[in-house]
Every structure is written in structure tokens, then in C-alpha cells.
Design an enzyme around this catalytic site. Structure first.
Site, short mmCIF file in Angstrom:
data_model
loop_
_atom_site.label_atom_id
_atom_site.label_comp_id
_atom_site.label_asym_id
_atom_site.label_seq_id
_atom_site.Cartn_x
_atom_site.Cartn_y
_atom_site.Cartn_z
N GLU A 62 -6.36 -17.91 -3.85
CA GLU A 62 -5.66 -16.60 -4.00
C GLU A 62 -5.61 -16.83 -5.65
OE1 GLU A 62 -3.62 -13.91 -2.14
OE2 GLU A 62 -3.78 -13.51 -4.37
N GLN A 70 4.42 -4.99 1.34
CA GLN A 70 4.06 -3.81 0.68
C GLN A 70 4.19 -2.36 1.75
OE1 GLN A 70 -0.22 -3.69 0.06
NE2 GLN A 70 -0.54 -5.60 0.18
N CYS A 189 -2.39 1.70 5.87
CA CYS A 189 -1.32 2.03 6.60
C CYS A 189 -1.34 3.69 6.15
CB CYS A 189 -0.29 1.58 5.65
SG CYS A 189 1.55 2.86 6.76
N ASP A 324 -7.19 -6.04 6.69
CA ASP A 324 -7.69 -4.84 5.76
C ASP A 324 -9.06 -4.53 5.63
OD1 ASP A 324 -5.09 -3.68 6.14
OD2 ASP A 324 -4.79 -4.13 3.39
N LYS A 332 -4.87 0.09 9.98
CA LYS A 332 -4.83 -1.04 9.16
C LYS A 332 -3.16 -1.78 8.22
CE LYS A 332 -9.99 -0.99 7.73
NZ LYS A 332 -9.88 -2.39 8.81
N THR A 333 -2.38 -2.00 8.89
CA THR A 333 -0.81 -2.39 8.65
C THR A 333 -1.06 -3.91 9.30
OG1 THR A 333 -0.90 -2.01 11.50
CG2 THR A 333 -0.62 0.16 9.63
N CYS A 367 3.18 2.29 13.12
CA CYS A 367 2.86 3.03 11.89
C CYS A 367 4.51 2.90 12.17
CB CYS A 367 1.93 3.99 11.78
SG CYS A 367 2.65 4.32 10.26
#
Ligand SMILES: Cc1cc2nc3c(=O)[nH]c(=O)nc-3n(C[C@H](O)[C@H](O)[C@H](O)COP(=O)(O)OP(=O)(O)OC[C@H]3O[C@@H](n4cnc5c(N)ncnc54)[C@H](O)[C@@H]3O)c2cc1C
Length: 437
Positions: A62, A70, A189, A324, A332-333, A367
Site C-alpha cells: 500500500e 471515505q 457509494c 470496490d 460498492k460500499t 447506503c
């Protein structure tokens, strides 16, 4: 790049010297599990694995110094939270028993079980977890990067610096058209592009500027939200708040010097230009190039091609994807990652110990559709778009309690339980709360 050339060019006139130079620079690593990406998915699954694996058997590759939560970016755009609230140092969140290599993956080679970093280090693994998330493609919309960098009336909550700028854009708004967009690509999201629209409407109201504002939400999608139960509630919200929604309408160009945005009607293919006083743009997204360019790993759309039930690669049983960048057709969350992590972990463990696991991911995603200051509709659903509500109350309503959960409770849960490998989504809470119902 240079190192690669030195290694592979057999025609090198000073072959001996080339090898000695490259050997000095090149590092080789070996591990049981290599996790590429230390964001939400990578960090969560590494935390689970290091609970039972030995020190350094898990490597996390990473390059970033900071780990962002986020979901708070949306609230930063509305001035409810700050960017400082949304991150911690990567060092402090990655599990201490994992070895962190602070570099980016430059090449995947699943046939030789190796990943090469951008500067040439080679990492060999038994199991690979791809967790690189999505790349934001602002450059795909001509004029958008310029507009975000140089003009004070264009914002975007998808990057921290532009999220902060979004609130400044709102504060500087006087009157006229405020346009919000949703791109023509999968997004993380999918609720966020409209959440910032609702929050902005409240900000303008609180500044006494709502009367002079015409608010429009232009979305590339054919629906306001994928799940009918919540879509019905959201149509009520936009009606009540006088927000115009144009479906199948995609932003294709920004002309910031003229304060104009060009849109395409995806049904008729006709293009039209709208003037704006402020623009909130969401970029098209795709997995990073390093992933999409490894054709053995990805499907036609460039997502890591996995079985949607166990998130194991369809061709390489020692490769998994989480989050994701996976081809699994869920929303995608972070919430989806929470439910995916125990499944990915169980199947990796089974693979490494020659065992089997029947644990399956049902596509759960949630969501929290913040519809303004102190209001939120908590949407929860699975692969079939069937609601999977946690609380024994109708969640298709704007509720203060869900807003508090999104704003105050979820960040605490994220940093203290999820990233430490101790949160698998609200399944258990749902069962407990619904006992006897
Ligand atoms: C504005 C916004 C609002 C959101 N709101 C919500 C919400 O309300 N609820 C919710 O559940 N979710 C929300 N999300 C979505 C959520 O943040 C993501 O779904 C989640 O972070 C996905 O996790 P991930 O691990 O797949 O990707 P990420 O968390 O993005 O992590 C990917 C990591 O991979 C690293 N990486 C990239 N390329 C490489 C490479 N070549 N080599 C090594 N590492 C690499 C990156 O540096 C990054 O650290 C929101 C997202 C945004 C942007």
C-alpha cells in the site's frame, strides 16, 4: 522501469555489471498472503488473517500514508465534518503483525504467483487478495480537472481536497443554477452523488439563498435509486424539496470559463448545454490501470473476475478480491466490505489449510442516504435488491436516529471494530432485534 530493463535485456553489453547493479536494488519478498491495497477491504481482511497467522506471513502492499474513512467526505462537502475527521495514519490502522511494504503494485502475474512493485521489487505469494478500490477518472470529462483546480464554483466530494472545496463553493453561492451529476460508470457509494445534493439544498436554505437557487440532479442512471422501496421515498423527497431530477443524463464536458456544462441524453444521444452558478461533479471510475491491464485477472469491464458467493477468482483459486475492485454485482460500499470480509477470510483460511468453507456473501450493502441536516434514510439490501433492514422499524423514512448513526456512530465502529477485524456487518444485530418478530 530502469531496473526492469537492466534485468531483462540480455543484449546488454555490460551484462555482469547490469545484474550486480540490479541485484543491489531489487528486493524479493515471500509471503503466505499478499494483500494489495490497505484501504477498507485490505486492512479489514489483513486484520482478520493476522489474528491467527504468524508475524510477517501477511504482507500489505500500500503506497499511501493516510487511510481515509471515505463516507465522511459527503459530510465534509456539507460542512458537517472536516477532512481531518476522516483519516488516520496508515501505520496506525494496518495490523502490527502484517508486514507493510509502502509501495504500489506495478504488475500482477497470477501465473507465477507474483506481484511486482512499480520500482521492481518482486513479491511471491501463496494467496493474493486484490483490494485496490477504484480509480477516479476526472480526466475523462474534458474541462473538469481545470474546473476543479482553477475555478471556485465547481466541487466534488470524491477527493478530500475537493470535498472541502465543495463547502466553500456552497458558501460562495449567490443565486442561479446549482447542478449535481452522477457519471456513466460504476461508482463507489452510488447514493453519495445525490446525498450531497440534498445536503447542499439544506446549506443554501440555512444561508437564506434557497429562493434564488434552481437545483438539478442529472444522473446517468435510469432510476433515482436501484431499490424501489427507497426510490419511492427519494422521489417524495425531491418533490417536496423542489429538486429537478433528469434521468439518463450524463455530464460529458465542462467549460469552466463560460460556467457551462455539456450533458448527453443517453436515450436520444442528444447533447445540450446548461449554464451553472455552481457544479458538483462526480467522476467516472474504474479499477486502477494496474488491475485492468492484467487481462487474466479481470472481466470485460476491468473488475477482478470472482465468484460472487465466495469472492474467489474464477480461474485462479488462490486469488481473491474484496471491495470496490471486485466483479461481484453489489453496491460498492464500506458496508458491503464489512459483509464480504468474513467470507473472504473463511475461504482463504480454507485454502491455506486444505479445508472447505460454505460461508457465502449475499450481496449485502447499505447506503445511509443523508437527505439533509439531521435526516437520513438508511437503505439496506442484497444482490436481489431485496431490503435487509436491521432495525424493526420502517427504514424508508427520513429519520434523525439514522443520521446520528451515520455521522457519529459509524465512524467509531469503523475505526475501532471493523478495521481491527471485529465487525462483519449488522447481521447479528438484525437477528437479535428481530427475535420474535
Ligand atoms: C464520497 C464517498 C462517500 C461514500 N459514502 C459511503 C457510505 O455512506 N457508506 C458506505 O458504506 N460506503 C461509502 N463509500 C464507499 C466506501 O468508501 C468504499 O466502498 C470503500 O472504501 C471500498 O473499500 P476498498 O478497500 O475497496 O477501496 P479503498 O478503501 O478505496 O482502498 C483502496 C486502497 O488501495 C490502494 N491502492 C490503489 N492502487 C494501488 C496499487 N497499485 N498498489 C497498492 N495499493 C493500491 C489505495 O491507496 C487505497 O488505500 C463512500 C465513498 C466515497 C468516495
Amino acid at each position: 522501469m530502469l531496473r526492469k530493463v537492466l534485468l531483462h535485456k540480455s543484449g546488454c553489453p555490460q551484462l555482469k555489471r547490469c545484474f550486480s547493479v540490479s541485484n543491489n536494488l531489487l528486493e524479493k519478498h515471500n509471503c503466505k498472503v499478499l494483500v494489495v491495497g490497505g484501504g477498507t477491504g485490505g486492512c479489514t481482511v489483513a486484520a482478520k488473517l493476522t489474528k491467527w497467522m504468524k508475524k510477517d506471513e501477511v504482507i500489505v502492499l500500500e503506497p499511501a500514508d493516510k487511510h481515509y474513512y471515505q463516507p465522511l467526505f459527503t459530510l465534509c462537502g456539507g460542512g458537517i465534518k472536516t477532512v481531518q475527521d476522516s483519516y488516520k495514519s496508515m501505520q496506525s490502522v494496518l495490523p502490527p503483525k502484517a508486514k507493510w511494504i509502502k509501495k504500489a503494485a506495478g504488475k500482477f502475474d497470477p501465473d507465477s504467483n507474483t506481484v511486482t512493485t512499480v520500482d521492481g521489487d518482486i513479491i511471491t505469494y501463496d494467496v493474493l487478495v486484490v483490494a485496490t478500490g477504484l480509480q477516479l477518472r476526472y480526466e475523462k470529462i474534458p474541462g473538469l480537472v481545470d474546473a476543479l483546480e482553477k475555478f471556485n464554483n465547481v466541487g466534488s466530494i470524491y477527493l478530500p481536497q475537493y470535498a472541502e472545496k465543495t463547502f466553500k463553493v456552497l458558501q460562495g453561492f449567490k443565486d442561479g443554477d446549482a447542478i449535481f451529476t452522477y457519471p456513466q460508470s460504476p461508482v463507489k457509494c452510488p447514493g453519495a452523488p445525490q446525498k450531497i445534493c440534498y445536503i447542499s439544498e439544506d446549506v443554501l436554505k440555512s444561508m437564506g439563498k434557497r429562493g434564488g437557487a434552481k437545483i438539478t440532479y442529472n444522473t446517468s442512471l435510469p432510476v433515482i435509486f436501484g431499490v424501489k422501496r427507497y426510490a419511492d421515498a427519494l422521489w417524495e423527497v425531491v418533490k417536496k424539496r423542489d429538486i429537478k431530477v433528469n434521468l439518463q443524463t450524463s455530464l460529458v464536458e465542462v467549460k469552466p470559463d463560460k460556467n457551462e456544462a455539456v450533458f448527453e441524453n443517453l436515450e436520444t444521444k442528444e447533447r445540450f448545454t446548461s449554464g451553472y452558478s455552481m457544479l458538483h461533479a462526480v467522476p467516472p471510475m474504474s479499477p486502477p490501470d494496474v488491475v485492468t491491464s492484467c487481462k487474466q485477472l479481470v472481466n470485460e469491464a476491468g473488475f477482478v473476475d470472482v465468484n460472487k458467493d465466495n469472492l474467489q477468482h474464477v480461474k485462479y483459486p488462490n486469488v481473491f478480491a474484496i471491495g470496490d475492485c471486485s466483479s461481484s454485482p453489489n453496491s460498492k460500499t464500506t458496508a458491503a466490505v464489512a459483509a464480504q470480509a468474513p467470507v473472504v477470510h473463511a475461504h482463504i483460511k480454507a485454502f491455506l489449510t486444505n479445508d472447505k468453507s460454505s460461508l457465502a456473501y449475499n450481496g449485502y450493502a447499505s447506503c445511509p442516504l443523508v437527505t439533509g441536516y439531521r435526516k437520513c434514510i438508511l437503505a439496506e439490501f442484497d444482490y436481489d435488491l431485496t431490503p435487509q433492514e436491521t432495525f424493526p422499524i420502517a427504514q424508508n423514512r427520513e429519520l434523525w436516529s439514522m443520521y446520528v448513526m451515520k455521522k457519529d456512530f459509524m465512524p467509531v465502529l469503523y475505526w475501532n471494530l471493523m478495521l481491527k477485524g471485529n465487525w462483519n456487518g449488522p447481521q447479528i444485530v438484525r437477528k437479535m432485534l428481530r427475535l420474535g418478530f
